[in-house]
Motif scaffolding. Structure first.
Motif, PDB file in Angstrom:
ATOM      1  N   GLY A 157       0.715  -1.287   0.130  1.00  0.00           N
ATOM      2  CA  GLY A 157      -0.063  -0.029  -0.015  1.00  0.00           C
ATOM      3  C   GLY A 157       0.770   1.385  -0.010  1.00  0.00           C
ATOM      4  N   ARG A 158       0.231   2.496  -0.423  1.00  0.00           N
ATOM      5  CA  ARG A 158       0.990   3.597  -0.542  1.00  0.00           C
ATOM      6  C   ARG A 158       0.733   4.480   0.597  1.00  0.00           C
ATOM      7  N   TYR A 159      -0.576   4.328   1.067  1.00  0.00           N
ATOM      8  CA  TYR A 159      -0.839   5.395   2.204  1.00  0.00           C
ATOM      9  C   TYR A 159      -2.228   4.780   2.840  1.00  0.00           C
ATOM     10  N   TYR A 160      -2.301   5.183   3.882  1.00  0.00           N
ATOM     11  CA  TYR A 160      -3.655   4.694   4.698  1.00  0.00           C
ATOM     12  C   TYR A 160      -4.345   5.894   5.413  1.00  0.00           C
ATOM     13  N   LYS A 161      -5.267   5.802   6.208  1.00  0.00           N
ATOM     14  CA  LYS A 161      -5.911   7.011   6.765  1.00  0.00           C
ATOM     15  C   LYS A 161      -5.812   6.632   8.345  1.00  0.00           C
ATOM     16  N   GLU A 162      -5.503   7.497   9.192  1.00  0.00           N
ATOM     17  CA  GLU A 162      -5.883   7.336  10.519  1.00  0.00           C
ATOM     18  C   GLU A 162      -6.360   8.595  11.171  1.00  0.00           C
ATOM     19  N   VAL A 234     -16.273   1.491  -1.275  1.00  0.00           N
ATOM     20  CA  VAL A 234     -17.152   2.307  -0.241  1.00  0.00           C
ATOM     21  C   VAL A 234     -16.618   3.708  -0.278  1.00  0.00           C
ATOM     22  N   ARG A 235     -17.359   4.914  -0.019  1.00  0.00           N
ATOM     23  CA  ARG A 235     -16.830   6.134  -0.035  1.00  0.00           C
ATOM     24  C   ARG A 235     -16.754   6.561   1.526  1.00  0.00           C
ATOM     25  N   THR A 236     -15.842   5.360   2.417  1.00  0.00           N
ATOM     26  CA  THR A 236     -15.473   5.817   3.690  1.00  0.00           C
ATOM     27  C   THR A 236     -13.830   5.340   3.565  1.00  0.00           C
ATOM     28  N   GLY A 237     -13.390   5.501   4.714  1.00  0.00           N
ATOM     29  CA  GLY A 237     -11.897   5.477   4.956  1.00  0.00           C
ATOM     30  C   GLY A 237     -11.220   6.315   4.108  1.00  0.00           C
ATOM     31  N   LYS A 238     -10.403   5.642   3.456  1.00  0.00           N
ATOM     32  CA  LYS A 238      -9.121   6.411   2.588  1.00  0.00           C
ATOM     33  C   LYS A 238      -9.803   6.824   1.139  1.00  0.00           C
TER      34      LYS A 238
END
Ligand code: MG
Length: 271
Positions: A157-162, A234-238
């Motif tokens: 993965g390139r990036y994720y969201k916290e 889904v339009r949630t998370g990242k």
């Protein structure tokens, strides 16, 4: 809608990403369930569809991740989860590989059973704060010193969201080691075909009978489609709006959240 209904015909199994689909946040041991997602998991289970969770999470053992999800109210158990570290352990054992680990401290127990003396490969995961110059350089030295350098990456993965924003993921550091040592990493995790195939084997469904639901357009949606599955984003998370115009990957559908995805899939069953 008619077109979508046709796209979803013949589904027997659902594969769910975890972070950004079931819950948001994390990293600090926290996280909040995405509204409707706990009920959506129950709805899949009640529908008779097969269900598998498929994550690239490598900041904690599978056991700790499941404990956290249970605390957040999800009906989930360890044997329902496909995760990179246990899959990597199987591969290491099969090939008599002794890993040098560049992973998060909380992931280390997954590798307790393996011989790590005199390493003959490097395993890299989402090490977060352990991605220091010193640790990267140590992994580099082990890898470049091997006659046959083997780099195993737990996801790409390139990036994720916290909670406090986007974070660089393991793929960025995997690329650095690939570049330095002129090797190609073996990826264990999404989007690797074998990883999806092992999740499908657990469910005993064929790729064309399964649908992936994830927030990562490349690793979840693209990876699952490469494997012959259908996939919803889904339009949630990242998720970012530009994902819907991605140059290479087009999801079979875009939905606001897991609850909406599951409503559509379950309604289709009763047609
Ligand atoms: Mg995700």
């Amino acid at each position: 809608m008619a077109e979508r209904a046709k796209q979803l015909a013949g589904i027997r199994g659902v594969v769910l990403d975890i972070s950004g689909v079931l819950y948001d946040g994390g990293g600090d041991g926290g996280g909040v369930p995405i509204p409707g997602s706990r009920e959506a998991v129950e709805k899949i289970k009640a529908s008779g569809l097969k269900l598998r969770f498929c994550t690239n999470e490598t900041q904690a053992t599978r056991g700790k991740l499941v404990e956290k999800l249970q605390r957040l109210g999800f009906n989930i158990s360890v044997n329902e989860v496909t995760a990179p570290a246990p899959a990597a352990c199987r591969i290491l054992k099969e090939r008599n590989l002794r890993p040098h680990l560049l992973v998060h401290d909380d992931l280390v127990p997954e590798f307790d059973q393996l011989d790590k003396a005199n390493p003959n490969c490097v395993v890299i995961g989402d090490a977060a704060d352990n991605f220091s110059y010193k640790n990267l350089n140590e992994a580099f030295r082990v890898l470049i010193g091997l006659e046959n350098p083997i780099l195993i990456s737990l996801g790409r993965g390139r990036y994720y969201k916290e909670t406090d924003g986007l974070k660089l993921d393991v793929g960025v550091y995997m690329k650095a080691l690939e570049y330095a040592c002129d090797v190609q990493a073996e990826v264990v995790g999404k989007p690797a075909k074998m990883f999806f195939q092992s999740a499908l084997a657990e469910m005993e469904v064929e790729p064309q009978q399964a649908i992936m639901i994830g927030d990562d357009i490349v690793n979840d949606v693209g990876g699952a489609q490469q494997c012959g599955m259908r996939a919803l984003q889904v339009r949630t998370g990242k998720y970012r709006a530009c994902d819907e115009q991605h140059p290479e990957v087009k999801a079979d559908g875009y939905v606001n959240n897991l609850a909406e995805a599951v409503d559509i899939i379950v309604k289709q069953l009763h047609k």
